[in-house]
Enzyme design. Structure first.
Site, PDB file in Angstrom:
ATOM      1  CE  LYS A   1     -37.714 -21.067 -24.411  1.00 41.83           C
ATOM      2  NZ  LYS A   1     -37.320 -21.689 -23.123  1.00 41.83           N
ATOM      3  CB  SER A   2     -40.557 -27.116 -24.423  1.00 39.11           C
ATOM      4  OG  SER A   2     -40.693 -26.038 -23.536  1.00 39.11           O
TER       5      SER A   2
ATOM      6  N   GLY B   1     -31.501 -21.598 -19.289  1.00 38.00           N
ATOM      7  CA  GLY B   1     -31.605 -22.580 -18.220  1.00 38.00           C
ATOM      8  C   GLY B   1     -31.810 -23.998 -18.716  1.00 38.00           C
TER       9      GLY B   1
ATOM     10  NE  ARG C   1     -32.437 -20.283 -13.573  1.00 36.60           N
ATOM     11  CZ  ARG C   1     -33.058 -20.355 -14.748  1.00 36.60           C
ATOM     12  NH1 ARG C   1     -32.616 -19.657 -15.783  1.00 36.60           N
ATOM     13  NH2 ARG C   1     -34.124 -21.123 -14.889  1.00 36.60           N
TER      14      ARG C   1
ATOM     15  CB  SER D   1     -36.593 -27.988 -12.209  1.00 38.17           C
ATOM     16  OG  SER D   1     -36.565 -27.812 -13.617  1.00 38.17           O
TER      17      SER D   1
ATOM     18  CG  ASP E   1     -42.780 -21.416 -18.459  1.00 32.98           C
ATOM     19  OD1 ASP E   1     -42.222 -21.024 -17.423  1.00 32.98           O
ATOM     20  OD2 ASP E   1     -42.253 -22.210 -19.259  1.00 32.98           O
TER      21      ASP E   1
ATOM     22  CE  LYS F   1     -39.246 -21.704 -14.518  1.00 35.34           C
ATOM     23  NZ  LYS F   1     -39.000 -22.803 -15.476  1.00 35.34           N
TER      24      LYS F   1
ATOM     25  NE  ARG G   1     -39.836 -16.267 -15.784  1.00 35.42           N
ATOM     26  CZ  ARG G   1     -39.798 -17.222 -16.702  1.00 35.42           C
ATOM     27  NH1 ARG G   1     -40.536 -18.309 -16.553  1.00 35.42           N
ATOM     28  NH2 ARG G   1     -39.024 -17.087 -17.762  1.00 35.42           N
TER      29      ARG G   1
ATOM     30  NE  ARG H   1     -41.666 -18.408 -20.217  1.00 34.74           N
ATOM     31  CZ  ARG H   1     -41.947 -18.872 -21.433  1.00 34.74           C
ATOM     32  NH1 ARG H   1     -42.813 -18.229 -22.199  1.00 34.74           N
ATOM     33  NH2 ARG H   1     -41.373 -19.973 -21.889  1.00 34.74           N
TER      34      ARG H   1
END
Length: 409
Positions: free
Chosen positions: A22-23, A69, A98, A144, A290, A317, A321, A364
Site C-alpha cells: 500500500k505504501s 490517512g 487527525r 509523521s 505499524d 492513526k 492505537r 490493524r
C-alpha cells in the site's frame, strides 16, 4: 460483520499471495499523476489505494477520502501544486480529528492556498492549486513521515525542485528512504543527508515500468500466525530480502519467537522451530510503528512480557492505537499500560475465551488479534475493516487452516 474464530491447534501451512505494498502503491500513484509516462504493476488491492486512485481521477468539487490517512496527506500536497485546481478535501469523522497542520504550514510556506473549513489544523481543507515556486521549506520531522513524503512526491514537478530541511528527531526514516528510492527508480535525482532532503526538478521523464513489491505489513500477520503455531510452513510470494519497506524488519524480530525465514526465488518461506522463548523483549519501533500491534499481540499469546517504544504516531492513526491495544489486551486477561509513546504488558494466565475484540474502525486491530485463534476462541467485531489494506485477509486465514464463522445479527 462480526466473525467467530474457533481455537485452531493444527499445523499452519499453505501458500499465500499478497498484493502490492500500500505504501509503495500510493506513492507511485501520485508520481504517475504528475508524470503519466510511469506505468505501475502489482498495485495494492487495498481500499486506501482504490480511494486514492478514484480521487486522482475525480473532477468533483469535493473529494472524500474516508479513513485513508495517506491519501489525505498526499492529496493535500498534490492538489495544492496543481495550478487551477480547486477542491474541498475531506474525510471521515475520525479523519476530521487527525492533525494535518504541519503539512499545511509547510505547503503555505511554499506559496500554497489552503484554508481550514472547520477545526483549525484538521481537515476538511479548501485548496486552490497554484504554481509553487519557492524552493526551500522547513518541517518538523517527529510527527509523521507522510508529511515529508507528500512534499517529496510533488517536488520534481515544482519549478525549482525542493530542499526540505527537517527539524527535530526524524520519525519512520525507512518510509522517507522508500519515497526517495521510488523517485530515483522513476528517474528523479535526489538525496537525503544530515536532515536535508534535496529533490531536483524534472521537465520530462523517460517512460518507465515500476513493479510494486508485495506488502511486508500484511506479511507481518502471517508471521504472527507462524509464531503462535506449534508447527508452521508458509510460503509468501513476491517478498524481497532487500526491501525499501521498513516493516521488512519483522523477519528479523520474529526469529526470537522461533519463526525461521528463508528467501528463495522471489518468495519467503516461514517455518516454526522450537527455540527458548525470551522472558521479555524491549523494542524501539520508531522506524516501524505499524508493527506494534502485531508484536504486542504475539507476545501476549506467547506469554512474553513486552515493552514497545517510539510509538507516538499511533495516537493519531485510524484510532488511538495504544489505547485500543490496552483496552483489548485487558479484556483478554492480560496486563497493559501505555504512555504517550509506548506500551508494555504481559499475560500471566490462559487467555479468556469468546472475547469480542473491538476494532475501532482500524484494520490493524482486526488483523493483529486474529492470530490469537491459535490460543483461544475469540470474536472479531467489524471484521470487514481489513479491506482497508488487506481485502483477502480472512480468505488467507482459511487457506492456512483456520475456521471463520460469520455471526449473523
Amino acid at each position: 460483520m462480526d466473525i467467530r474464530l474457533p481455537q485452531y491447534s493444527g499445523k499452519v501451512s499453505g501458500d499465500i499471495v499478497i498484493t502490492g505494498s500500500k505504501s509503495e502503491s500510493n506513492r507511485l500513484l501520485i508520481l504517475q499523476a504528475l508524470f503519466p509516462q510511469i506505468e505501475i504493476r502489482n498495485l495494492s488491492e487495498s481500499d486506501d489505494t482504490k480511494t486514492l486512485q478514484k480521487a486522482l481521477l475525480s473532477e468533483d468539487a469535493t473529494v472524500d477520502v474516508h479513513h485513508a490517512g495517506t491519501a489525505m496527506r498526499f492529496l493535500a500536497a498534490y492538489y495544492a501544486s496543481i495550478e487551477g485546481k480547486q477542491v474541498v478535501l475531506t474525510g471521515s469523522e475520525r479523519m476530521q480529528q487527525r492533525p494535518i497542520k504541519l503539512l499545511v504550514e509547510a505547503l503555505r510556506d511554499l506559496g500554497a492556498d489552503i484554508e481550514y473549513l472547520q477545526q483549525e489544523g484538521c481537515p476538511p481543507l479548501a485548496i486552490k492549486g497554484k504554481k509553487l515556486v519557492q524552493k526551500k521549506v522547513c518541517l518538523e520531522a517527529h510527527v509523521s513521515s507522510q508529511y515529508i513524503s507528500a512534499l517529496m512526491l510533488i517536488a520534481p514537478s515544482l519549478t525549482y525542485g525542493l530542499e526540505i530541511q527537517l527539524k527535530g528527531k526524524v520519525t519512520s526514516t525507512p518510509y522517507i528512504l522508500m519515497t526517495l528510492a521510488l523517485l530515483k527508480k522513476a528517474g528523479v535525482k535526489g538525496s537525503f543527508e544530515n536532515k536535508t532532503i534535496r529533490i531536483e526538478a524534472v521537465r520530462n521523464l523517460d517512460p518507465v515500468v515500476l513493479t510494486v513489491e508485495s506488502d511486508w505489513s500484511s506479511a507481518s500477520y502471517v508471521s504472527s500466525r507462524a509464531a503462535l503455531a506449534g508447527e508452521a510452513h508458509i510460503r509468501i510470494s513476491s517478498l524481497r530480502e532487500k526491501s525499501h519497506q521498513g516493516d521488512r524488519v519483522i523477519a528479523d524480530i520474529y526469529r526470537q519467537f522461533g519463526v525461521h525465514s528463508v528467501f528463495s526465488e522471489n518468495m519467503i518461506i516461514l517455518s516454526k522451530s522450537q527455540v527458548k522463548k525470551p522472558r521479555s523483549i524491549c523494542l524501539d519501533l520508531a522506524d516501524a510503528p505499524d508493527l506494534a500491534q502485531t508484536i504486542a499481540v504475539t507476545c501476549l499469546g506467547l506469554g512474553i512480557k513486552f515493552e514497545l517504544k517510539g510509538l507516538h504516531t499511533l495516537r493519531i492513526k485510524e484510532t488511538d492505537r495504544l489505547l485500543a491495544l490496552e483496552n483489548e489486551i485487558r479484556k483478554l486477561g492480560g496486563t497493559a499500560e501505555t504512555t504517550s509513546d509506548s506500551i508494555r504488558g504481559y499475560s500471566t494466565e490462559k487467555l479468556k475465551e469468546n472475547i469480542g475484540i473491538e476494532t475501532y474502525h482500524d484494520h490493524r486491530m482486526a488483523m493483529s488479534f486474529a492470530p490469537l485463534a491459535l490460543r483461544t476462541n475469540l470474536i472479531i467485531r467489524d471484521a470487514g475493516v481489513v479491506s482497508k489494506s488487506y481485502p483477502a485477509f480472512w480468505e488467507d486465514m482459511k487457506l492456512l487452516g483456520f475456521k471463520i464463522e460469520e455471526i449473523t445479527p
